[in-house]
Design an enzyme around this catalytic site. Structure first.
Site: not given
Ligand SMILES: CCCCCC/C=C\CC(=O)SCCNC(=O)CCNC(=O)[C@H](O)C(C)(C)COP(=O)(O)OP(=O)(O)OC[C@H]1O[C@@H](n2cnc3c(N)ncnc32)[C@H](O)[C@@H]1OP(=O)(O)O
Length: 206
Positions: A15, A60, A83-84
């Site tokens: 998400l 997500g 990984n939450e």
């Molecule tokens: C009762 C409680 C309720 C809780 C509800 C449950 C909540 C959440 C469930 C979720 O899904 S939380 C999301 C979890 N996701 C992650 O931890 C993923 C984090 N991201 C990564 O590990 C990496 O980005 C990647 C997916 C492996 C991709 O790596 P890559 O090297 O290709 O890209 P990056 O340079 O790291 O990322 C680009 C850019 O995107 C931003 N970003 C990445 N993932 C997210 C995300 N899930 N949400 C928002 N933004 C994200 C990252 O910060 C980079 O931003 P900029 O530096 O370009 O600004």
């Protein structure tokens, strides 16, 4: 239906975390309700579904992959998991129950509490995915082969069987949609949770 990604190395990054950081309650409410409805639709489709996981699949992303009927993942370099806890947040009950349905209670509890991201090989070993393939094309082929099995299965028998198997998890969310939403809205307003999200978002910046 095959669920896959057009990106090079990300199946689904989960998400959008920025939706949870300093959230506007009305917007978060719409966001979460849409997620609940999308998941209910995907988890209860009347047709077979396969996720071809051709990149990283955290949180997500893992939920959506687990919600399909079968998982084929490209290895060995990608990771998948709920990984939450690594973000300092909690996977909601229906995320957790979806994982329990795939890998069982004990493995799910360890996986959820540690927030572990599994490599393709590890995911295969614990049953989080069904098959590992070396490249996206062969994974897509495997996924298609799995779907072809259903040409010989009655759609009615398929759907009834899936409904019985998934009913407890589905029914819990249907009965508790508002409670689940209220919890998320309240939880996301906690200063501790916000601090955790701030630190995690900072850690993602390069
Ligand atoms: C009762 C409680 C309720 C809780 C509800 C449950 C909540 C959440 C469930 C979720 O899904 S939380 C999301 C979890 N996701 C992650 O931890 C993923 C984090 N991201 C990564 O590990 C990496 O980005 C990647 C997916 C492996 C991709 O790596 P890559 O090297 O290709 O890209 P990056 O340079 O790291 O990322 C680009 C850019 O995107 C931003 N970003 C990445 N993932 C997210 C995300 N899930 N949400 C928002 N933004 C994200 C990252 O910060 C980079 O931003 P900029 O530096 O370009 O600004």
């Amino acid at each position: 239906m095959i669920l896959t990604s057009g990106l090079q190395k990300v199946f689904c990054a989960g998400l959008d975390i920025t939706e949870f950081y300093n959230p506007n309650p009305d917007r978060l409410s719409k966001f979460w309700t849409t997620l609940q409805d999308t998941w209910l639709s995907l988890y209860t489709t009347s047709f077979p579904t396969v996720s071809v996981i051709n990149g990283h699949s955290p949180a997500g992303g893992c939920l959506f992959a687990m919600s399909c009927d079968y998982r084929v993942m490209v290895g060995p370099n990608y990771t998948i998991g709920l990984n939450e806890t690594k973000l300092g947040i909690v996977a909601p009950k229906w995320f957790q129950d979806t994982m329990v349905a795939v890998i069982g209670q004990r493995k799910a509890e360890v996986s959820l509490t540690t927030g572990k991201m599994y490599t393709t090989d590890e995911a295969l070993q614990i049953g989080l995915i069904d098959e590992s393939l070396p490249d996206a094309n062969s994974a897509l082929k495997k996924g298609t082969q799995f779907l072809n099995n259903f040409q010989k299965i009655s759609p009615w028998a398929y759907k009834m069987t899936k409904d019985i198997s998934r009913q407890p998890t589905v029914q819990w969310l249907i009965d508790n949609k508002q409670k689940d939403l209220d919890f998320v809205i309240k939880y996301m307003q906690s200063p501790t949770v916000q601090k955790n999200l701030e630190l995690y978002l900072q850690s993602l910046k390069k």
